[in-house]
Design a protein around this motif. Sequence first.
Motif, short mmCIF file in Angstrom:
data_model
loop_
_atom_site.label_atom_id
_atom_site.label_comp_id
_atom_site.label_asym_id
_atom_site.label_seq_id
_atom_site.Cartn_x
_atom_site.Cartn_y
_atom_site.Cartn_z
N SER A 114 35.54 -0.15 6.26
CA SER A 114 34.59 0.80 6.85
C SER A 114 34.99 2.22 6.48
O SER A 114 36.12 2.65 6.76
N TYR A 115 34.10 2.93 5.86
CA TYR A 115 34.44 4.27 5.37
C TYR A 115 34.74 5.23 6.52
O TYR A 115 35.59 6.13 6.40
N PHE A 116 34.07 5.06 7.68
CA PHE A 116 34.20 6.05 8.76
C PHE A 116 35.60 6.01 9.37
O PHE A 116 36.30 7.04 9.43
N ASP A 117 36.04 4.82 9.83
CA ASP A 117 37.38 4.71 10.42
C ASP A 117 38.45 5.04 9.38
O ASP A 117 39.45 5.71 9.69
N PHE A 118 38.22 4.56 8.16
CA PHE A 118 39.18 4.82 7.08
C PHE A 118 39.32 6.32 6.85
O PHE A 118 40.44 6.85 6.72
N GLY A 119 38.20 7.03 6.81
CA GLY A 119 38.23 8.47 6.59
C GLY A 119 38.97 9.21 7.69
O GLY A 119 39.70 10.18 7.42
N LEU A 120 38.79 8.78 8.93
CA LEU A 120 39.50 9.44 10.04
C LEU A 120 41.01 9.30 9.88
O LEU A 120 41.76 10.27 10.08
N TYR A 121 41.47 8.11 9.50
CA TYR A 121 42.92 7.89 9.31
C TYR A 121 43.45 8.69 8.12
O TYR A 121 44.64 9.01 8.05
N LEU A 122 42.57 8.99 7.16
CA LEU A 122 43.00 9.75 5.98
C LEU A 122 43.02 11.26 6.23
O LEU A 122 43.49 12.02 5.38
N GLY A 123 42.46 11.71 7.37
CA GLY A 123 42.49 13.13 7.69
C GLY A 123 41.15 13.83 7.58
O GLY A 123 41.08 15.05 7.72
N LEU A 124 40.08 13.07 7.35
CA LEU A 124 38.74 13.69 7.28
C LEU A 124 38.18 13.83 8.69
O LEU A 124 38.45 13.02 9.58
N SER A 125 37.36 14.86 8.90
CA SER A 125 36.82 15.15 10.23
C SER A 125 35.55 14.33 10.47
O SER A 125 34.90 13.86 9.53
N ARG A 126 35.17 14.21 11.73
CA ARG A 126 33.96 13.49 12.08
C ARG A 126 32.71 14.16 11.50
O ARG A 126 31.81 13.47 11.00
N PRO A 127 32.58 15.52 11.58
CA PRO A 127 31.40 16.15 10.96
C PRO A 127 31.28 15.84 9.47
O PRO A 127 30.18 15.62 8.96
N THR A 128 32.42 15.83 8.77
CA THR A 128 32.38 15.51 7.34
C THR A 128 31.89 14.09 7.12
O THR A 128 31.03 13.83 6.27
N LEU A 129 32.39 13.16 7.90
CA LEU A 129 32.00 11.75 7.75
C LEU A 129 30.56 11.53 8.18
O LEU A 129 29.84 10.72 7.59
N ASN A 130 30.12 12.27 9.20
CA ASN A 130 28.71 12.18 9.61
C ASN A 130 27.80 12.68 8.49
O ASN A 130 26.74 12.11 8.23
N ALA A 131 28.22 13.78 7.84
CA ALA A 131 27.43 14.34 6.73
C ALA A 131 27.36 13.35 5.57
O ALA A 131 26.32 13.19 4.92
N ILE A 132 28.49 12.66 5.31
CA ILE A 132 28.51 11.64 4.24
C ILE A 132 27.51 10.54 4.57
O ILE A 132 26.74 10.09 3.71
N GLY A 133 27.50 10.10 5.81
CA GLY A 133 26.56 9.05 6.22
C GLY A 133 25.12 9.50 6.07
O GLY A 133 24.26 8.74 5.62
N ALA A 134 24.84 10.78 6.47
CA ALA A 134 23.47 11.29 6.37
C ALA A 134 23.06 11.45 4.91
O ALA A 134 21.92 11.13 4.54
N ASN A 135 23.98 11.94 4.08
CA ASN A 135 23.66 12.16 2.66
C ASN A 135 23.30 10.87 1.95
O ASN A 135 22.48 10.86 1.03
N ASN A 136 23.90 9.78 2.36
CA ASN A 136 23.71 8.50 1.66
C ASN A 136 22.88 7.51 2.45
O ASN A 136 22.84 6.32 2.12
N LYS A 137 22.20 8.03 3.50
CA LYS A 137 21.27 7.20 4.28
C LYS A 137 21.91 5.88 4.74
O LYS A 137 21.27 4.82 4.73
N GLY A 138 23.20 5.94 5.08
CA GLY A 138 23.86 4.75 5.60
C GLY A 138 24.26 3.72 4.58
O GLY A 138 24.74 2.64 4.94
N ASN A 139 24.10 3.98 3.28
CA ASN A 139 24.50 3.02 2.24
C ASN A 139 26.03 2.96 2.23
O ASN A 139 26.70 3.91 1.83
N VAL A 140 26.59 1.85 2.69
CA VAL A 140 28.03 1.78 2.92
C VAL A 140 28.84 1.97 1.65
O VAL A 140 29.91 2.59 1.68
N ASN A 141 28.35 1.46 0.53
CA ASN A 141 29.09 1.61 -0.71
C ASN A 141 29.15 3.06 -1.15
O ASN A 141 30.21 3.56 -1.56
N LYS A 142 28.03 3.74 -1.07
CA LYS A 142 28.00 5.14 -1.49
C LYS A 142 28.79 6.01 -0.51
O LYS A 142 29.43 6.99 -0.90
#
Length: 1211
Positions: free
Chosen positions: A33-61
């Motif tokens: 899962s990119y979201f939990d993985f990103g948090l453990y790597l040091g990425l912020s929730r707003p950044t990960l939310n933006a990634i999700g919005a940019n890619n319309k929820g496509n998990v691979n992208k």
Amino acid sequence: MATPFVKRPERHQPLGLLNIPEIFHLLKRHGISYFDFGLYLGLSRPTLNAIGANNKGNVNKCLSECLEVWVEQADDVKSKGGPTYDTLIQALRKMGKNDVADEIEREIEVPETPPSNPPAKRLTMQQLLDINNASEVLDLLDDHGYFGRNYRDLGLHLGLLLHTLNAIEADNKEYPDRCLIHCIQAWLKQENNVKSKGGPTCEALVQALREIGENAVANGIERDLQGDIVPPTANPISTEDTPAADRIPDTQHPLTERPPITANPISTEDTPAAERIPDTQNPLTQDAVNVNEWLKEGRVDLTVKRVQMLGLPGSGKTCSQHLLLNEDPPEEDNSTGIACRAVKAMRISAHDDRMERIDAKALLSSLAHDLKEAAAKQKKSPEDHGTESKGESLETKTTKPAELVDESAGITESTAATESAEATGTTETEDPADDTEANKIRNEIVEAIPIAKGKFDRHWVYIIDSGGQTAFQELLPLFTRASSFNIITLDLSKDIDEKLKQEYRINGKSFSCDLDDSSEVLYTTNIEFLKDVLSSGAILQPYQPPKAIGSEENTSTGSTTSPQYAEYFVLGTHKDKAKQEVIKKYNDELKKLKSESEKEGYHIIRDGKIYEVNTMIKSPDREAEAKELGKIIYYNTFDKKSKVSIPVRWFAFELTLLEKAKRKGRSFLQINDVLHAGKSLEMNPDQTKEALEYLHSVTIILYYPQVSDDVFVDPHPILDILSCLLALVLTEDHHPFVKEGVRPLPSELKNLKDNGIFTEALLKKLKDYENFSNPNFFINLLLHLHIIVKTGVNDEYFLPSALPPYNPKTSSHPESHIDPLQIIWCSPNGTNKDSRVILPVPRGIFPLAIANLIKSPKFCFSTPKSPHYLRCRDAMSFRVCFLDDHIGTVHIIKKHKHIEIYFEGDALKYCSLIRKAVKEAITSSCEAINIKPDGYEFAFACPSSKNGCYRIVRNENEKKVECTLCPTPPIISGEEKYWSWFDKKSLTKVLIEKYKKMTKEFRSSLDAIKEALAIKSVDDVKGCLVGLMKAADWASEVDTVTDEMSLAQLLQRYCFLSNLSLLKYIAEKLDLKESKSRIDQLAEERDIFYSKVLAEEFTAAAIEDHEIIKDHHVEMTVVVSWSSSETTLATFQDYITKEFKDLSMFIALRAVQHSCLTFVCTVPYWCVDPLHVALGVGLVFVTGVLCITLKNRRYGRPPTDSGREANTQQQ
């Protein structure tokens, strides 16, 4: 082409973009899962939310972008240890993914060895080819512009027999463009008489191409294989694929046999001298030079096509797009808004027709591969190398990858700027080499060169997914340009005539779109939708493929010709739920539509057979289905005769804009940022704007310089906010569309739903509205596109698309004593009048026409909030004023195949004016959405209208109509009942009547002033008049005033309805309050008349403002070349006031004549001499003024004067 070995970083070494693919595939395989993985790597929730919005929820992208942001060390990545394998492993262990962490540890501990397979050999002219060379041969032909337009002739000259070619054609009837592939394969297999023609060699191929007249293709292939192509690089380059005999020695070669790339392969000032790489051996240094030169001069030939997805809500448009791109279905079950951003896609290769999304990484890799391949094609003979001095061949100017080479100076612009800054103690911030994002793109191209794999595909499609709601479909044409290929999705689980209730879906829930108990009007059927879409395409302007400035179309002749209308592919979804008898019904109806297509002006591919598919199918069947769909798209979208030559730097420019927007965390850029990015790629402002206009025309990137300096790299915020605004009236659940914790007021929702009116306060409650740099941009854009109009009340705007649909069962039907006028659209391709078919009203035309009517400069169309007035999405009533007088009420209703116009008022006077105003609104609306502006006609209802018959007006002057279906000629009796709509004299009557009324009021006002002046002393009046103008001749005129009678005579000579200046001056200076009020009111009424009446209309009415007083006046005529259909009387009045200044008070417009466009004025005798001086100087000759005649002396534009700019609407 062989891929150079890249050493994997050790456990604690920093990772870069080049390591992402390997990590991505490993993590994807384990479903991380990119979201939990990103948090453990040091990425912020707003950044990960933006990634999700940019890619319309496509998990691979999402996972891929998460890794990109991680290696770029965003947010708190450094505090977690930075982007290393060790950090990656620790994060996975914290997530409980020990098995994945163990696998990565094992991977990085296994020593890697370079691949042992030898590099692929290049083709030669005499080399005997076999079936394994098919891809290379087809790519050669493709690269040089040959797509099989006369493949049969080519096959015959290659030695194939006619029966073989006939069999190839029969086997590929549905995909004619695949014939070339099978032809080349048969040749490579040496079938028929191929050996007698020399066998399958490139030399034989070139000879055959020459014999069929394809000399340009033959020459290109010959030059290519003989090594005569000189790519735009600074120095000759050899690669692993270059034959050994042709290679440049490694000591002179910047790209071959390079050392393993580490995290920091470039020597800098901080690198110890002993460890520095000599400049001649630094691979990235020379690559940077090559990239700069290539970006400056390189071009790519592309065929670019737009594909649009159309379908009812829930028909599977978005899922079909995902299937076409071989991507997993979307996880969320949401309705699409007006449109999604264009998905850029390409086919993978000539033999694998699957479509693949082109993201930033894929484009970078393709650009790098293209440069790498261009370098590989360049060779120099040993003699050429020998003529170079040793110094020239070994020494290269050191250039950092982020800098531009200044060839004339031999140093970089960045270096020069730095030296200058050091000398002056200042820092130059506008150096184009300082553009961070452009330099990043350059560096990434340089870094990608060693591992670049994907060839730059020359065939691209832009796929646009659209919303299915009626309100969205009406607005879609404004945001999408013409498409050459359209995919219509139909849900096969629904019967062909089954009534489908329109619903809006969000977060997996469905909401009915009918919130007013009028649900029957929101039902539709698949077959109705299909017919409407096909008919709408028939009246579009012919599709024009995008063309970059300076590019040339391929003018080679062939059998393939571009259709003058769009093509349609009908895709049946939910195949797994469909019944065979239902599918048969669809196919039968589609074949019938196919047989009528040429007459009606559209084209359905696949011989009228629906293509059945299950968009939710799983792998491996999903990949096969995607490939088959890709074939259909490819072989039916690319017009082989048209190519666009795109500068390579435009692709780098697009990537730079995307990178800038990403770094700034927003979807738009200000024009200064955009121009700076263009400058960094050596484009001047005009070239940068040209690139922007290309992107605007091909994608749905939004660039409206008339509205704002903002460039929307991603138009989603605009489309999403407009979609949210409309969704507020479509569903009862408003929470998904407004900010958290905010609720629209009931009064706001009611005003939007019932009246189509919203305020900026409501907009501010919508999600993400504050993301605009200028909040007014959204409003100004919608005003510019005529989607909304101002209501006249502060902060209130009218959005016709937000209104409920018209329900004739619950709405009052308009009444009129004359027959309604109808507007219809006919199919453009009928061979004669009898074969023309009446088409449905085009999508998007009605709300645009309503907005254009409200903005009409001639009329005042207001929409009262009253139950007696229609106020619906497809029916509207207007209270109409003309020249400030209320003249009646207009009702306009959109039916399935016509627009109906009713008028309540004096029909003989005003019907013709109403028709003209509606015609102008419809024409403007057609142009806005790419519909032929002359494609509609006026008609009346036929007594047999239930059979679909219309009485089309063929000759309004002779009052002739023609029925579309009736067997006998129609007879129309009752002139007033029908032909009042076409009475050309009605406007003349209205203008004459209005002018007479104003003239009467003028004379009354003049008499009132005379009476008011009678009680003033003559000296006071004369003192007032003398103060008007310091001129001896005027003073002499004033001296003639000795009593009340002489004063009245002076006023008669200088005061006219067309020039009230003297009266206004006297009333103000002598404090004649009552008279001043009357004159001001008359002047306002006259100014309204002047601003709304065209000069040609004034001419047709033959109105004369006043008679010439021969003893006091001379005539002055002004001949202009201004457009008679745009020039108003106010235009000329403004010209006189501005150019003749004080003298303008004495120049009175008397009449307008037909010859050219001639304004006739009167001036006093004493003004003649000053006017001769002004005319002689020539300063009054602004743009469009041809000549002025005064007292038989004609003045024309001075020969050397190109004409000053006039402040008129004609410029």
